[in-house]
Motif scaffolding. Structure first.
Motif, PDB file in Angstrom:
ATOM      1  N   PRO A 268       0.818  -1.222   0.000  1.00 52.91           N
ATOM      2  CA  PRO A 268       0.000   0.000   0.000  1.00 52.91           C
ATOM      3  C   PRO A 268       0.854   1.275   0.000  1.00 52.91           C
ATOM      4  CG  PRO A 268      -0.842  -1.566   1.606  1.00 52.91           C
ATOM      5  CD  PRO A 268       0.476  -2.090   1.149  1.00 52.91           C
ATOM      6  N   LEU A 269       2.009   1.213   0.603  1.00 56.07           N
ATOM      7  CA  LEU A 269       2.891   2.380   0.614  1.00 56.07           C
ATOM      8  C   LEU A 269       3.394   2.670  -0.794  1.00 56.07           C
ATOM      9  CD1 LEU A 269       4.964   1.509   3.838  1.00 56.07           C
ATOM     10  CD2 LEU A 269       3.003   3.055   3.641  1.00 56.07           C
ATOM     11  N   TYR A 270       3.757   1.638  -1.522  1.00 52.92           N
ATOM     12  CA  TYR A 270       4.187   1.825  -2.915  1.00 52.92           C
ATOM     13  C   TYR A 270       3.045   2.364  -3.770  1.00 52.92           C
ATOM     14  CZ  TYR A 270       8.752  -0.521  -2.581  1.00 52.92           C
ATOM     15  OH  TYR A 270      10.048  -0.843  -2.288  1.00 52.92           O
ATOM     16  N   ARG A 271       1.861   1.822  -3.570  1.00 52.28           N
ATOM     17  CA  ARG A 271       0.717   2.279  -4.372  1.00 52.28           C
ATOM     18  C   ARG A 271       0.426   3.752  -4.108  1.00 52.28           C
ATOM     19  NH1 ARG A 271      -2.811  -3.250  -3.269  1.00 52.28           N
ATOM     20  NH2 ARG A 271      -2.042  -4.402  -5.113  1.00 52.28           N
ATOM     21  N   ALA A 272       0.578   4.152  -2.860  1.00 56.02           N
ATOM     22  CA  ALA A 272       0.353   5.563  -2.533  1.00 56.02           C
ATOM     23  C   ALA A 272       1.418   6.447  -3.169  1.00 56.02           C
ATOM     24  CB  ALA A 272       0.344   5.748  -1.020  1.00 56.02           C
ATOM     25  N   LEU A 273       2.666   5.986  -3.145  1.00 60.40           N
ATOM     26  CA  LEU A 273       3.753   6.769  -3.734  1.00 60.40           C
ATOM     27  C   LEU A 273       3.562   6.930  -5.243  1.00 60.40           C
ATOM     28  CD1 LEU A 273       6.879   5.282  -1.904  1.00 60.40           C
ATOM     29  CD2 LEU A 273       6.070   7.638  -1.754  1.00 60.40           C
ATOM     30  N   CYS A 274       3.172   5.851  -5.899  1.00 62.67           N
ATOM     31  CA  CYS A 274       3.062   5.889  -7.360  1.00 62.67           C
ATOM     32  C   CYS A 274       1.759   6.528  -7.835  1.00 62.67           C
ATOM     33  CB  CYS A 274       3.167   4.474  -7.932  1.00 62.67           C
ATOM     34  SG  CYS A 274       4.783   3.714  -7.675  1.00 62.67           S
ATOM     35  N   GLY A 275       0.801   6.623  -6.945  1.00 55.92           N
ATOM     36  CA  GLY A 275      -0.478   7.195  -7.351  1.00 55.92           C
ATOM     37  C   GLY A 275      -0.556   8.691  -7.164  1.00 55.92           C
ATOM     38  N   GLY A 276       0.457   9.275  -6.500  1.00 53.43           N
ATOM     39  CA  GLY A 276       0.438  10.719  -6.264  1.00 53.43           C
ATOM     40  C   GLY A 276       1.485  11.424  -7.103  1.00 53.43           C
TER      41      GLY A 276
END
Length: 390
Positions: A268-276
């Protein structure tokens, strides 16, 4: 005619080894001189009565093809301290009488002489009979004063530096903070591992920050990885989050391990980084390394990101997810950034057969950027086409 053979001839003609080889002769030059003397013609090797007349005749005799001559010459080597390197060479001689006599003499050699010849001693260790001098040097460094060990830490010879650092670690001569600095600044992977691990193993709680701050900001990925892994030992699990997007895959893997050990899921941390508003290129690669095929939808927009490094890592992430498509990455072969073109090419090689020949030929034209031409050539070959335009 090689340099060592020329040097051997000059010494045989009467020039002292000090003048022929230089006062700072390397370990390799002494070993090469030993071999070169044996290749001299007999008339240049000198006569037996001349053994002890000078350093030059003794030097030649010490390297003579005849083992009896080498053994007899050892009785005169003490007159010429500058010939210590050749005494060391004879300690690894293939003839047992020569080897045994040389070792008896070497055992009487002052410590300073051994230390000065450490690079040659370690070079000779590669020979079948080279262990005697190495064991002697090792014992001197382990059992003697710490000063010589500290001196050899800065040796220009890599093998000598490694030995000195191993002994310094074994003797606990270096504080954890200094070990961390050596690991961070050294370009030698062996020393990076040795000193980083030793710094972590020996640091006390009050030194955690001092040591880890150095390791975590090191240029070498293996040193940063050691520092990240050590965060688990110190209980600083949250500190690993900052390294999830490291530019090195090894460091990212260590960071994910520590984050999981702390009870969190890095995905989830990676998804948040790549989604912003992504600023760390390594986040895109990290998402590919631990995500699933559904995360490809997050990475595809990043192949058009304005930062070239992000585009490169987005391609890397797509490869990790096995989500590469020819149509999706083909435009990157015309990207203005060579690293992006290279990353796209690597990803597209398995899909090369799907490219039209004419499309690749157009990108192999002389007016195209070099990176694009090289990419087209690689894809042409991978597709089984000729590597040049028709």
């Amino acid at each position: 005619m090689n340099d060592a053979w020329t040097t051997a001839r000059r010494v045989a003609a009467g020039l002292s080894p000090h003048e022929a080889l230089g006062s700072t002769a390397s370990a390799q030059s002494w070993a090469a001189f030993d071999h070169a003397v044996r290749d001299l013609p007999p008339y240049e090797l000198g006569s037996r009565p001349g053994w002890a007349r000078s350093a030059s005749t003794t030097a030649v005799a010490l390297c003579h093809p005849d083992g009896r001559v080498r053994e007899a010459a050892l009785d005169h080597v003490s007159r010429y301290p500058a010939l210590l390197p050749l005494l060391l060479v004879r300690c690894a001689d293939w003839a047992a009488p020569v080897r045994d006599r040389a070792r008896t003499l070497l055992a009487r050699t002052p410590t300073a002489g051994l230390l000065a010849q450490a690079p040659l001693i370690l070079l000779l260790d590669r020979r079948r009979q080279g262990e005697f001098a190495v064991d002697l040097l090792d014992r001197v460094l382990r059992e003697g004063p710490a000063g010589p060990v500290h001196t050899l830490l800065a040796s220009e010879d890599r093998a000598t530096r490694r030995l000195a650092h191993r002994i310094a670690v074994d003797r606990a001569l270096l504080p954890p903070a200094r070990l961390a600095r050596i690991a961070a600044r050294s370009g030698d992977a062996t020393l990076q591992d040795l000193c980083a691990n030793a710094a972590i193993a020996s640091m006390r709680e009050e030194e955690y920050g001092q040591v880890l701050d150095v390791l975590l900001t090191a240029r070498a990925p293996r040193v940063r990885a050691a520092g990240v892994t050590a965060l688990r030992r110190t209980g600083r699990y949250d500190g690993a989050r900052a390294h999830l997007a490291d530019r090195s895959s090894v460091v990212r893997a260590c960071a994910r391990y520590v984050v999981r050990q702390g009870g969190d899921d890095p995905l989830p941390l990676y998804r948040a980084l790549c989604g912003g508003e992504i600023t760390e290129p390594g986040a895109a690669a990290g998402l590919g390394e631990c995500g699933d095929r559904s995360d490809a939808g997050t990475l595809w927009p990043l192949v058009r990101h304005p930062v070239p490094a992000v585009r490169v890592q987005a391609v890397t992430g797509l490869r990790a997810l096995d989500a590469v498509t020819r149509d999706g990455l083909a435009p990157l072969l015309d990207d203005p950034s060579p690293p992006v073109v290279r990353a796209a090419t690597r990803a597209l090689l398995p899909h090369a057969a799907g490219f039209p020949r004419e499309w690749l030929d157009a990108r192999h034209a002389p007016d195209r950027p070099r990176a694009t031409r090289v990419a087209a050539q690689r894809l042409l070959r991978a597709a089984g086409y000729a590597a040049f335009p028709r």
